[in-house]
Scaffold this motif. Sequence first.
Motif, PDB file in Angstrom:
ATOM      1  N   UNK A   1       0.849  -1.182   0.000  1.00 28.13           N
ATOM      2  CA  UNK A   1       0.000   0.000   0.000  1.00 28.13           C
ATOM      3  C   UNK A   1       0.884   1.231   0.000  1.00 28.13           C
ATOM      4  N   UNK A   2       0.351   2.309  -0.547  1.00 27.80           N
ATOM      5  CA  UNK A   2       1.010   3.606  -0.442  1.00 27.80           C
ATOM      6  C   UNK A   2       0.453   4.275   0.813  1.00 27.80           C
ATOM      7  N   UNK A   3       1.311   4.970   1.539  1.00 31.11           N
ATOM      8  CA  UNK A   3       0.850   5.648   2.750  1.00 31.11           C
ATOM      9  C   UNK A   3       1.216   7.124   2.696  1.00 31.11           C
ATOM     10  N   UNK A   4       0.414   7.896   3.380  1.00 28.09           N
ATOM     11  CA  UNK A   4       0.615   9.335   3.452  1.00 28.09           C
ATOM     12  C   UNK A   4       0.282   9.740   4.889  1.00 28.09           C
ATOM     13  N   UNK A   5       1.297  10.050   5.677  1.00 27.76           N
ATOM     14  CA  UNK A   5       1.100  10.421   7.072  1.00 27.76           C
ATOM     15  C   UNK A   5       1.612  11.835   7.302  1.00 27.76           C
ATOM     16  N   UNK A   6       0.758  12.663   7.892  1.00 24.21           N
ATOM     17  CA  UNK A   6       1.145  14.020   8.259  1.00 24.21           C
ATOM     18  C   UNK A   6       0.947  14.186   9.749  1.00 24.21           C
ATOM     19  N   UNK A   7       1.923  14.762  10.389  1.00 19.76           N
ATOM     20  CA  UNK A   7       1.909  14.952  11.833  1.00 19.76           C
ATOM     21  C   UNK A   7       1.890  16.456  12.105  1.00 19.76           C
ATOM     22  N   UNK A   8       0.929  16.906  12.886  1.00 18.31           N
ATOM     23  CA  UNK A   8       0.836  18.330  13.210  1.00 18.31           C
ATOM     24  C   UNK A   8       0.974  18.525  14.722  1.00 18.31           C
ATOM     25  N   UNK A   9       1.502  19.690  15.094  1.00 23.08           N
ATOM     26  CA  UNK A   9       1.608  20.031  16.512  1.00 23.08           C
ATOM     27  C   UNK A   9       0.201  20.257  17.063  1.00 23.08           C
ATOM     28  N   UNK A  10      -0.069  19.666  18.196  1.00 19.51           N
ATOM     29  CA  UNK A  10      -1.389  19.755  18.807  1.00 19.51           C
ATOM     30  C   UNK A  10      -1.756  21.196  19.185  1.00 19.51           C
TER      31      UNK A  10
END
Length: 153
Positions: free
Chosen positions: A71-80
């Motif tokens: 699978x292709x994945x796309x993860x973005x992490x943002x500051x809470x």
Amino acid sequence: MWKKVIFVVVLVAFISVQFADSLRCYSCDSPQSCRSPSSHLCTNETANASSTFLSTIHSDVPEIAGSSNFSCSNLYYTHRENQTQAFAFMGCVHPNASVCNLSLNATNSNNWIISCYTCNEKDYCTSPAGTFSGSFYAIVGSTLALLMAKLVH
């Protein structure tokens, strides 16, 4: 003469099927590199490299010996606290890794929010900038090989 033409057509068909069955994903591991991600063909090697990288951010990345699907994945992490982008990752993963359900490690768990998307239905499916799929190229290649065979005869 026709034996050679048929041999070439069959050879092109077998090569094209390999490309049609191979999933391509965008690849990046930081907000900067995800602005202009590279591309890679999914293999056990690339999926294992993704798992190794994700284990630096997540505490429960499973070890998967290998698989035939990806699978292709796309993860973005943002500051809470201020919703600015903290981290980004795009790449090929093993579907059984369930990357969208992974837990952040203790360092990041209270500070980051994850946005995650995975897909495997077509090449580069984790980005709105799509491209033609491998099956399209297989059809075009086979058609051109048949036309060339007709012209030769």
